[in-house]
Design a protein around this motif. Structure first.
Motif, short mmCIF file in Angstrom:
data_model
loop_
_atom_site.label_atom_id
_atom_site.label_comp_id
_atom_site.label_asym_id
_atom_site.label_seq_id
_atom_site.Cartn_x
_atom_site.Cartn_y
_atom_site.Cartn_z
N ARG A 55 3.13 12.60 -0.77
CA ARG A 55 4.13 11.53 -0.74
C ARG A 55 5.50 12.03 -1.17
O ARG A 55 6.39 11.26 -1.54
N ALA A 56 5.72 13.34 -1.09
CA ALA A 56 6.95 13.91 -1.63
C ALA A 56 8.19 13.41 -0.90
O ALA A 56 9.23 13.21 -1.52
N GLY A 57 8.09 13.22 0.41
CA GLY A 57 9.27 12.80 1.16
C GLY A 57 9.78 11.43 0.75
O GLY A 57 10.97 11.16 0.87
N SER A 58 8.89 10.55 0.25
CA SER A 58 9.31 9.20 -0.12
C SER A 58 9.43 9.05 -1.63
O SER A 58 10.51 8.72 -2.15
N ALA A 59 8.34 9.30 -2.36
CA ALA A 59 8.37 9.10 -3.81
C ALA A 59 9.32 10.07 -4.49
O ALA A 59 9.98 9.72 -5.47
N ILE B 277 13.12 9.30 -5.45
CA ILE B 277 13.58 8.51 -6.60
C ILE B 277 14.66 9.27 -7.35
O ILE B 277 15.69 8.69 -7.75
N ALA B 278 14.46 10.56 -7.55
CA ALA B 278 15.45 11.33 -8.30
C ALA B 278 16.76 11.44 -7.52
O ALA B 278 17.84 11.34 -8.10
N GLU C 217 0.83 -1.21 0.00
CA GLU C 217 0.00 0.00 0.00
C GLU C 217 0.86 1.26 0.00
O GLU C 217 0.53 2.26 -0.62
N HIS C 218 2.00 1.20 0.70
CA HIS C 218 2.94 2.33 0.75
C HIS C 218 4.32 1.82 0.32
O HIS C 218 5.20 1.59 1.16
N PRO C 219 4.54 1.65 -0.98
CA PRO C 219 5.83 1.12 -1.44
C PRO C 219 6.96 2.11 -1.22
O PRO C 219 6.76 3.32 -1.19
N LEU C 220 8.17 1.56 -1.05
CA LEU C 220 9.35 2.43 -0.95
C LEU C 220 9.64 3.10 -2.28
O LEU C 220 10.10 4.24 -2.32
N MET C 221 9.42 2.40 -3.37
CA MET C 221 9.71 2.94 -4.70
C MET C 221 8.44 2.90 -5.54
O MET C 221 7.85 1.84 -5.74
N GLU C 222 7.99 4.06 -6.00
CA GLU C 222 6.79 4.16 -6.80
C GLU C 222 7.13 3.84 -8.27
O GLU C 222 7.32 4.73 -9.10
N PHE C 223 7.18 2.55 -8.60
CA PHE C 223 7.55 2.16 -9.95
C PHE C 223 6.51 2.57 -10.99
O PHE C 223 6.81 2.65 -12.18
#
Length: 519
Positions: A404-408, A411-412, A267-273
């Protein structure tokens, strides 16, 4: 890039959007820039220091590579996890803890008596560094409620981050001219002390409204899978194929695949593929990874080339890196203004082809001379590297939902840090493989070979020639990869990608749409 999280607290500050920032906001920005600059500098500051470290601690070829890139792997593999943790428990709190741990790791690295302890200290610095980037930008965003002022602050933040990567080797060379190798770590301590004193006064706590749960298993599998995979590759390059490293590498790959599959069910993935369904986002994230890989490998190998092949003093080698560092930093600052006129698509294309051209300029370097070619290479490629920092940041900002800015959004940042580490691990291992195959077969690296007693001039020449050949192979491979990515940008990206500050389209068909530019 850190600018990927600039919308982190938009939902907290809508009612204050038109209030100009005061002195506290700008002082807070100044305080935040300190540890962020250190995090980026420590990704590159050892490029010119490795010769001194090799003389003092005599690490093996494998250990030398781990000293260089364990930091980047620790930062890159944990950025997303610490973005989630900061969302849940408070970003300022995490920022304070991470900064203190970074100082402890820096002190430990400065006085490490062996390669093993230096690797451990660098790993601790990397773990601490992973707490700083997403949390620092989230806290920064809270200081600037007005979107225009916040954009200016984030531009300064991104430029400082890029400058840290660029000036790391220069700062290291200047310190090494007067002090022992541990000084490159001790310079962190005054900045960290100032941050810990003033941060509680100037900065406020920031939390996300819906932080979700941190999946510990994903954190472990991503970090362990990455390290095991790289270990197998590095060992094969340095010492040849053998059963245990190959099996370790395969286990690492399996863990990474499992990590990717697991994210789809969380539900809350570490990486938003799912963000990678958009071609603009995908090309931009690859742009965050590949140029940093090329830059770190070229900077590391060029540092050895200047000192161990051309016999330049460390300060001279550092000063030769300065023109490229200046060009990179200036390009990072001016790119957002240029993108407003030429578009993101054109900027990405220029990025990759300028890096490819710059890397090709390393091919005429020889064991007798090559200073001019090296400086020209860093200047031309520096344009592309600077564009990379700015464009990747802008794309990630548009793609990340505020809540979700702090996690997703990490990625960059992850693509930058992983790219920085992969460049040394993979491309550096490629250079090590070429040296092992073509060198005099007396030691696995050039520096170790040159330290052997009673070497004949012919053997020294053979070793240096083998190293330069490895440098050429790495430059050619990285250049070809950038040409390929430049062609993909030409084919995949719409002719009018979103301009700075506009959201990246998240639908799969977005890559086929054309939006008008101009402001």
């Amino acid at each position: 890039m850190p600018a990927s999280s600039c919308r982190t607290v938009d939902h907290m500050s809508q009612q204050h959007a038109h209030n100009p920032p005061g002195l506290r906001a700008w002082l807070g920005l100044l305080v935040i820039l300190g540890p962020v600059l250190l995090v980026s500098m420590d990704g590159s500051i050892l490029f010119l220091a490795m010769s001194r470290i090799s003389q003092a601690l005599t690490p093996t070829a494998d250990q030398a590579l781990w000293i260089l890139d364990i930091y980047g792997f620790a930062v890159g593999s944990l950025l997303v996890a610490f973005g989630n943790i900061g969302d849940r428990y408070g970003r300022l709190k995490l920022l304070m803890i991470g900064t203190a741990a970074f100082g402890i790791g820096s002190a430990g690295a400065a006085f490490a008596p062996s390669p093993e302890l230096l690797i451990v200290a660098r790993a601790l610095m990397g773990v601490a560094g992973a707490t700083l980037l997403p949390s620092a930008l989230a806290v920064l965003s809270e200081l600037f409620a007005d979107p225009r002022r916040r954009a200016q602050a984030i531009g300064i933040f991104a430029a400082a981050f890029a400058a840290g990567f660029a000036i790391g080797p220069v700062a290291g060379g200047i310190l090494l001219e007067r002090f022992w190798w541990g000084s490159v770590f001790l310079i962190n301590l005054p900045v960290i002390a100032l941050f810990l004193i003033f941060a509680p006064i100037l900065l406020r706590e920031v939390r996300a409204t819906r932080p979700g749960r941190v999946d510990a298993l994903s954190v472990v599998t991503s970090a362990v899978g990455l390290l095991l995979t790289i270990y197998g590759l590095k060992h094969a390059a340095a010492e040849g194929l053998s059963i245990v490293p190959v099996l370790v590498g395969i286990v690492g790959l399996v863990l990474l695949v499992w990590f990717a599959l697991r994210q789809r069910s969380l539900e809350h993935p570490l990486m938003e593929f799912s963000l990678f369904r958009d071609r603009v986002f995908t090309v931009a994230i690859i742009t965050g990874l590949l140029p940093l890989a090329a830059w770190s490998a070229a900077a590391y190998l060029a540092g050895i080339y200047l000192q161990s092949v051309l016999d330049l003093p460390v300060l001279s080698a550092a000063l030769l890196a300065l023109p490229g560092a200046v060009i990179l930093t200036v390009t990072c600052v001016v790119t957002p203004f240029v993108v407003d006129r030429i578009g993101k698509r054109a900027a990405l294309i220029i990025c990759h082809f300028s890096i490819a051209a710059g890397l090709l300029l390393l091919l005429p370097t020889a064991i007798t001379d090559g200073i001019g070619w090296y400086v020209a290479s860093t200047v031309i490629a520096g344009i592309g590297y600077g564009i990379c920092f700015s464009v990747v940041a802008d794309t990630a900002v548009g793609a990340v939902p505020a809540e979700r800015a702090g996690s997703a959004g990490a990625i960059a940042e992850t693509s930058n840090e992983i790219g920085n580490a992969l460049g040394i691990a993979l491309l550096g291992s490629l250079a090590a493989l070429v040296f092992r195959l073509q060198g005099p077969d007396l030691a696995p690296t050039l520096d170790e070979t040159l330290q052997l007693p009673d070497l004949a001039p012919a053997v020294v020449g053979e070793a240096r020639t083998a190293f330069v050949t490895g440098l050429h192979v790495v430059a050619a491979v990285a250049s070809v990869l950038h040409v390929v990515l430049g062609v993909l940008a030409l084919r995949w990206l719409p002719r009018a990608a979103p301009s700075a500050g506009e959201p990246v389209l998240s639908r799969p068909e977005a890559a086929q749409e054309v939006e008008p530019r101009g402001r």
